[in-house]
Design a protein around this motif. Structure first.
Motif: not given
Length: 91
Positions: A67-76
């Motif tokens: 979840l954190a990885l996908i959120a970080a990719i989206m925010l990036g």
């Protein structure tokens, strides 16, 4: 009869491209526009919801990492889009 096949071929060519659009133009084949303000806001909302989903009753941390990885990719991706929009006038 030979003239008939040529006329039929010309009619079929005209039917496949009735407006005379140049199919070699990149605008004809792809999406060349931005999604707009609503999509960017929606991206931030989804990233926040993904981070809020890490709070829960699950015992493993693999779910939290995904979840954190996908959120970080989206925010990036949203940050990259924002910097691209800010520098667009400098071209």
């Amino acid at each position: 009869m030979a003239g008939t096949t040529t006329d039929a071929h010309a009619t079929n060519a005209h039917a496949s491209n009735p407006a005379g659009v140049d199919t070699n133009d990149p605008d004809f084949w792809g999406w060349n526009h931005t999604f707009g303000k609503g999509a960017r806001i929606g991206g931030f909302v989804v990233a926040i919801v993904l981070l809020l989903m890490t709070i829960g009753n699950h015992h493993g941390r693999v779910e939290d990492l995904w979840l954190a990885l996908i959120a970080a990719i989206m925010l990036g991706a949203l940050a990259y889009d924002a910097s691209k929009r800010r520098k667009a006038w400098r071209k």
